[in-house]
Scaffold this active site. Structure first.
Site, PDB file in Angstrom:
ATOM      1  N   PHE A 123     -22.419  -4.725  16.896  1.00  0.00           N
ATOM      2  CA  PHE A 123     -22.763  -3.313  17.098  1.00  0.00           C
ATOM      3  C   PHE A 123     -22.588  -2.977  18.586  1.00  0.00           C
ATOM      4  CE2 PHE A 123     -25.500   0.395  17.553  1.00  0.00           C
ATOM      5  CZ  PHE A 123     -25.100   1.146  16.456  1.00  0.00           C
ATOM      6  N   ASP A 192     -30.628  -9.273  16.155  1.00  0.00           N
ATOM      7  CA  ASP A 192     -30.752  -7.837  15.918  1.00  0.00           C
ATOM      8  C   ASP A 192     -30.898  -7.638  14.407  1.00  0.00           C
ATOM      9  OD1 ASP A 192     -30.397  -5.096  15.512  1.00  0.00           O
ATOM     10  OD2 ASP A 192     -29.004  -4.900  17.201  1.00  0.00           O
ATOM     11  N   TYR A 217     -35.506   3.615  12.158  1.00  0.00           N
ATOM     12  CA  TYR A 217     -35.081   4.808  11.387  1.00  0.00           C
ATOM     13  C   TYR A 217     -34.122   4.498  10.252  1.00  0.00           C
ATOM     14  CZ  TYR A 217     -31.413   4.474  15.002  1.00  0.00           C
ATOM     15  OH  TYR A 217     -30.453   4.020  15.858  1.00  0.00           O
ATOM     16  N   LYS A 218     -33.812   3.206  10.044  1.00  0.00           N
ATOM     17  CA  LYS A 218     -32.899   2.854   8.947  1.00  0.00           C
ATOM     18  C   LYS A 218     -33.731   2.513   7.705  1.00  0.00           C
ATOM     19  CE  LYS A 218     -29.226   1.794  12.141  1.00  0.00           C
ATOM     20  NZ  LYS A 218     -28.800   0.866  13.171  1.00  0.00           N
ATOM     21  N   ARG A 364     -18.442   3.323   4.124  1.00  0.00           N
ATOM     22  CA  ARG A 364     -19.617   2.469   4.024  1.00  0.00           C
ATOM     23  C   ARG A 364     -20.652   3.140   3.139  1.00  0.00           C
ATOM     24  NH1 ARG A 364     -23.477   1.031   9.149  1.00  0.00           N
ATOM     25  NH2 ARG A 364     -23.799   3.276   9.013  1.00  0.00           N
TER      26      ARG A 364
HETATM   27  C1  LIG Z   1     -28.504   1.204  14.467  1.00  0.00           C
HETATM   28  C2  LIG Z   1     -28.368  -0.002  15.313  1.00  0.00           C
HETATM   29  C3  LIG Z   1     -28.868  -0.021  16.610  1.00  0.00           C
HETATM   30  C4  LIG Z   1     -29.483   1.224  17.168  1.00  0.00           C
HETATM   31  O1  LIG Z   1     -29.808   1.186  18.497  1.00  0.00           O
HETATM   32  P1  LIG Z   1     -30.639   2.413  19.103  1.00  0.00           P
HETATM   33  O2  LIG Z   1     -30.901   2.017  20.483  1.00  0.00           O
HETATM   34  O3  LIG Z   1     -31.864   2.576  18.265  1.00  0.00           O
HETATM   35  O4  LIG Z   1     -29.782   3.645  18.999  1.00  0.00           O
HETATM   36  C5  LIG Z   1     -28.791  -1.203  17.329  1.00  0.00           C
HETATM   37  N1  LIG Z   1     -28.211  -2.298  16.798  1.00  0.00           N
HETATM   38  C6  LIG Z   1     -27.686  -2.302  15.549  1.00  0.00           C
HETATM   39  C7  LIG Z   1     -27.082  -3.535  14.992  1.00  0.00           C
HETATM   40  C8  LIG Z   1     -27.746  -1.156  14.778  1.00  0.00           C
HETATM   41  O5  LIG Z   1     -27.222  -1.139  13.564  1.00  0.00           O
END
Ligand SMILES: *Cc1c(COP(=O)(O)O)cnc(C)c1O
Length: 405
Positions: A123, A192, A217-218, A364
């Site tokens: 990511f 992560d 938020y997921k 996705r």
């Molecule tokens: C959604 C996501 C993030 C989000 O990071 P934010 O700082 O909350 O915007 C980080 N890492 C992964 C793997 C994600 O899928």
């Protein structure tokens, strides 16, 4: 298919939980992996926090409504979902900021080692947060393909930083094996969990993980921009030095001392004042996911994605699967590769089937099992087949790229 789907829904022990979410009429929501749906208890809870705790209680609510303990309290409720002890998790900041704190802390714990090892295509924010420390001269980024990570673990590696479930493909890393390999090389590990927490069982402590971060938020349904969480294994609590030494991470924030002294335990990961409204919304989502139970959620998401693939086959649609074919080897999502994935995604959204697109060619679809039905799978598969068979995606309004995809 629809008939079988209805039978499966009737027999589904989780079917009652759909009513615990507020979903718009006529929408099949396959994007809970990007922004989880709104729990129906959240608006009333926020109303109570805003009018009661803030409006009436005013500053007294730091004590009376335990605002002061909210970051730890919510962290403690996330902990059992990820195989951690309650005092090892705090809900704070964004995932990106928590990555920064923990990458820097890991570098501090491994003097003489500068390399942060990750995989290409991780990511973006994970890679960018390494890059920021690299520009300060503190870190050195090394990327190794998923099959070659163990070999890339040299004696210069301070930290292995990986995303447990890949955001694009849904591929799952073997957390136990890679954590062991990193430890054997003298490195620490930071996982992560953004696409794992609340979606599938995670066993941080059983795997001997050092650190973890994840998104609120997921799959935790905390709302847009919800606070994220961070885990530090208890054995590292005393040695942990993180560079964002704000007053909320102080041992005695209200002593107003000139000198920083880290709080004992996980609290030293806090930086500034907690976003109380965001934490209140996140707490509702976390409690709901904990009530349903991650094992049951994971089992249902596997069944949903398998049923979806079967429905596609019934429609005779032969799409290239970019995820692992077996549900045990992927997270709670299916990704498909198609050169027109963007326009197909837009055409689906116009029909009320909301998935998302990931550059350059990935459609996705996320299967958040708390609120999806097997009937939704049958219908979504029909829509996808119709959109592709009819060429309906090939319209100017579907081809035009938006700012947020
Ligand atoms: C959604 C996501 C993030 C989000 O990071 P934010 O700082 O909350 O915007 C980080 N890492 C992964 C793997 C994600 O899928």
């Amino acid at each position: 298919m629809l008939e079988r789907a209805r039978e499966l829904d009737a027999a589904d022990p989780l079917s009652e939980y759909r009513e615990r979410f507020l979903l718009p009429e006529g929408v099949i929501y396959l994007d809970g992996n990007s922004l989880g749906a709104l729990p129906s208890a959240t608006p009333a809870r926020l109303e109570q926090v805003i009018r009661g705790e803030w409006g009436e209680g005013l500053i007294r609510s730091w004590n009376d409504a335990d605002w002061i303990g909210a970051a730890r309290r919510v962290g403690g409720k996330i902990a059992p979902l990820i195989g951690a002890q309650p005092h090892e998790v705090v809900a704070a900041d964004s995932t990106s900021v928590n990555l920064f704190k923990l990458i820097a802390a890991a570098l501090d714990m491994r003097p003489g080692r500068k390399v942060i090892l990750s995989e290409p295509g991780n990511f973006p924010t994970d890679l960018y947060m390494i890059a920021g420390l690299e520009r300060q001269g503190l870190a050195q980024r090394r990327l190794a393909d998923r099959g070659q990570i163990a070999e890339a673990l040299g004696d210069d590696v301070a930290l292995l930083l990986l995303t447990h479930v890949h955001y694009k493909s849904g591929d799952v890393f073997d957390m136990a094996a890679l954590t062991r390999a990193a430890h054997e090389a003298g490195a620490l590990v930071l996982w992560d969990l953004s696409h794992s927490g609340g979606a599938l069982p995670v066993e941080l402590n059983a795997c001997r993980a050092d650190f973890a971060v994840g998104c609120g938020y997921k799959y935790l349904n905390g709302g847009p921009g919800a606070p994220a969480y961070a885990f530090v294994a208890e054995r590292h609590h005393t040695a942990l030095n993180q560079p964002l030494t704000g007053w909320f991470g102080h041992a005695a924030p209200f002593a107003f001392s000139d000198d920083y002294a880290p709080a004992p335990g996980i609290d030293r990961l806090q930086c500034g004042t907690s976003p109380i409204l965001g934490l209140a919304a996140l707490e509702v989502g976390v409690e709901l996911i904990a009530e349903i139970g991650v094992e049951r959620l994971y089992a249902k998401s596997q069944a949903l994605s398998e049923f979806f693939l079967e429905a596609l086959r019934q429609w005779g649609l032969d799409l290239e699967l970019a995820s692992q074919p077996g549900s045990a080897a992927r997270g709670s999502q299916l990704s498909f590769r198609h050169p027109e994935a963007y326009a197909i995604c837009q055409a689906l959204i116009a029909r009320g089937v909301i998935g998302d697109f990931r550059d350059p060619d990935i459609l996705r679809l996320g299967f958040a099992p708390a609120y999806l039905r097997f009937a939704d799978m049958a219908e979504a598969a029909r829509h996808l087949s119709e959109v592709i068979a009819s060429g309906e995606w090939n319209r100017p309004e579907f081809l035009q790229r938006a700012a947020v995809t």
